[in-house]
Design an enzyme around this catalytic site. Structure first.
Site, PDB file in Angstrom:
ATOM      1  N   LYS A 114       0.949  -1.267  -0.259  1.00 45.22           N
ATOM      2  CA  LYS A 114      -0.023   0.078   0.402  1.00 45.22           C
ATOM      3  C   LYS A 114       0.991   1.351  -0.218  1.00 45.22           C
ATOM      4  CE  LYS A 114      -3.656   1.680   2.757  1.00 45.22           C
ATOM      5  NZ  LYS A 114      -5.364   1.478   3.600  1.00 45.22           N
ATOM      6  N   GLY A 127      -0.218   8.066  -5.578  1.00 47.14           N
ATOM      7  CA  GLY A 127      -0.245   7.018  -5.717  1.00 47.14           C
ATOM      8  C   GLY A 127       0.609   6.276  -4.658  1.00 47.14           C
ATOM      9  N   ARG A 177       0.731  -5.394   3.132  1.00 43.97           N
ATOM     10  CA  ARG A 177      -0.387  -5.759   4.010  1.00 43.97           C
ATOM     11  C   ARG A 177      -0.930  -7.508   3.657  1.00 43.97           C
ATOM     12  NH1 ARG A 177      -6.093  -2.481   3.673  1.00 43.97           N
ATOM     13  NH2 ARG A 177      -6.103  -2.617   1.537  1.00 43.97           N
ATOM     14  N   ARG A 184     -14.144  -7.335  -2.596  1.00 48.30           N
ATOM     15  CA  ARG A 184     -14.379  -6.433  -2.048  1.00 48.30           C
ATOM     16  C   ARG A 184     -16.337  -6.514  -2.030  1.00 48.30           C
ATOM     17  NH1 ARG A 184     -10.628  -1.953  -0.864  1.00 48.30           N
ATOM     18  NH2 ARG A 184      -8.276  -3.510  -1.410  1.00 48.30           N
ATOM     19  N   ASP A 253     -16.341  -0.318  -0.922  1.00 45.24           N
ATOM     20  CA  ASP A 253     -14.949  -1.153  -1.332  1.00 45.24           C
ATOM     21  C   ASP A 253     -14.400  -1.386   0.171  1.00 45.24           C
ATOM     22  OD1 ASP A 253     -15.531   2.532  -1.291  1.00 45.24           O
ATOM     23  OD2 ASP A 253     -12.834   2.070  -0.956  1.00 45.24           O
TER      24      ASP A 253
END
Ligand code: AMP
Ligand code: MG
Length: 481
Positions: A114, A127, A177, A184, A253
């Site tokens: 991430k 980003g 992560r 989702r 989401d």
């Protein structure tokens, strides 16, 4: 054998084999001067990964994405979502999925970076992510794990050596992560917009095989998948309510089909008890306030049901009726689970028709007297801490006498198992992050360590138990960009 191979990565990437429309193949954007900040050796060990022989320089390369592990095939995932009630096309705008690592106990785990740079889904974003919010996600997700609440986990944080520009320049960082998947409700919503039944079937079958194999042979797997997710999400939100966790941005989401808590942005733990508690700076209407979480969960599940209608029944009206019936059962199912949870918190074993009243009277009192949610249960469990004077109140005392009469032999044990004595309190979290941003990681590591045993009365606990100092300024959280 090179050091890299000794780590034990075992990639078997299935999501990247799904139809092209689901994904976009893309590499993390390399960073200038990666530097390892934290690595979760406990988690690594559970995953069958051994980083003990890898020096920090190499670790920084690995967890920044400058050097990809063998077997990784990085992609950005497409998804959509209702954000604060408004439908938007989204996708991994600052994340890439390296692939799925099969752990030593045969679990399939998504490894995601991430903050790894722009993707076709970045819209106007850079980003990237900042150090504070990535460390915050690390701390909060690991705390939730130790609280026995389903969650994604955090394997590492690196600094990128580059600044990210927010209101002011901040140190850039990347979080690794680990999740049982990143599918989702929004993934289903994305496929729904494509109106392609084959793709929808593919996603349903993939999800069932990955998360709910027990229903793979069912007659109506879309219907069963909906029921499964309802159960999972009820279990999750009841757990959030138990510990006073406020997710803060329950957009569709950010609701994982696995039932794990995902996306630690503006989340925070409630201090004094109030259903309206909401910390997020962008949640002006309190849509995602503590007490609204069950209703929002139901709303999100209804959005999920909409995606599955054509598979539940080809006849539109029939499908709608079936789906509405299941969603309508949410309230009763939730209430039942919530009630059991509250009874557990209060050590109420067996049934007594006055239990309901006992619970609601306490909640009322906590609200009226502005009592700290976590500490009230600590007080009832006779944990020693400074703020006992808060409970020297006649009404509270009368309630306590009634409650004590209802207790039984094993009440203590039950309470200890259900009431944390330490949570990541907002002011503590802010303080340790401030130090970490100045390169002093000791306070962060100390808090992280204490949060590993949230149900144990440890030494030095008191410093993490105090409610925030009284201040006129309302505590605010931000979306974690
Ligand atoms: P979140 O609020 O973290 O759930 O993110 C919502 C959406 O915004 C997701 O599609 C993210 O990938 C995207 N996003 C958030 N921050 C950034 C960023 N700095 N650059 C690009 N996309 C972002
Ligand atoms: Mg998100």
């Amino acid at each position: 054998m090179s050091d890299k191979n000794k780590i034990g990565w075992n990639f078997d990437n299935s999501y990247s084999n799904l139809p092209k429309s689901f994904i976009y193949e893309i590499s993390p954007v390399p960073v200038k001067h990666p530097e390892l900040v934290i690595l979760n050796y406990d988690l690594a060990d559970k995953m069958g990964l051994d980083f003990s022989n890898i020096d920090n320089k190499e670790l920084a390369k690995i967890f920044s994405g400058n050097s990809l592990p063998k077997g990784a095939k990085s992609i950005a995932q497409a998804y959509a979502g209702h954000q604060f009630g408004h439908f938007t096309m989204l996708g991994d705008g600052r994340a890439v999925l390296l692939g799925e690592h099969i752990s030593k106990n045969n679990q399939r785990l998504d490894i995601q970076f991430k903050g790894s740079g722009q993707t076709p889904f970045s819209r106007n974003g850079d980003g990237r992510a900042a150090l504070g919010p990535m460390l915050r996600e690390y701390l909060m997700s690991e705390a939730m794990y130790s609280l026995n609440i389903p969650t994604t986990r955090s394997l590492a944080v690196v600094k990128t050596g580059e600044n990210v520009i927010r209101e002011k320049p901040l140190q850039g960082a990347i979080l690794t992560r680990v999740a049982s998947s990143h599918i989702r409700v929004g993934t289903f919503q994305f496929i729904r917009t494509r109106e392609n039944l084959d793709e929808l079937n593919t996603l349903v079958n993939y999800t069932i095989e990955r998360h709910y194999p027990e229903i793979s042979k069912s007659k109506n797997n879309a219907y069963d998948l909906l029921s499964k997710l309802i159960d999972k999400q009820i279990e999750l939100v009841v757990n959030w309510m138990r510990v006073g966790f406020i997710h803060g941005v329950m957009n569709t989401d950010n609701m994982a089909i696995s039932g794990e808590t995902i996306d630690y942005g503006p989340c925070a733990f409630m201090d004094s008890y109030n259903l309206g508690t909401c910390f997020s700076s962008i949640d002006h209407m309190g849509r995602y306030a503590y007490g609204n979480q069950p209703a929002i969960t139901k709303w999100n599940l209804a959005r999920f049901a909409e995606c599955l209608l054509t598979l539940i029944n080809p006849k539109k009206d029939e499908a709608l009726k079936i789906a509405t019936d299941v969603i309508d059962k949410f309230d009763k199912q939730y209430e039942k689970k919530w009630f059991v949870m509250m009874k557990n918190k209060l050590g109420l074993i067996g049934d007594d028709k006055k239990d309901n009243l006992l619970i609601f009277e306490l909640l009322e009192l906590m609200k009226e007297l502005k009592l700290d949610y976590t500490n009230t249960f600590c007080f009832l469990m006779s944990q020693k801490f400074k703020d006992k004077k808060d409970y020297q109140n006649e009404k509270f005392n009368n309630w306590r006498i009634k409650w004590q009469k209802r207790l039984s032999k094993d009440s203590d044990k039950l309470m200890k198992y259900n009431n944390p004595v330490i949570i990541p309190r907002n002011h503590n979290v802010e303080n340790v992050l401030k130090s970490a941003e100045k390169n002093d990681f000791k306070p962060f590591n100390d808090l992280l360590e204490a949060l590993k045993k949230p149900y144990t009365n440890q030494k030095d606990l008191a410093k993490y138990q105090s409610p925030p100092p009284k201040s006129d300024e309302k505590y605010q959280t931000f979306c974690g960009t």
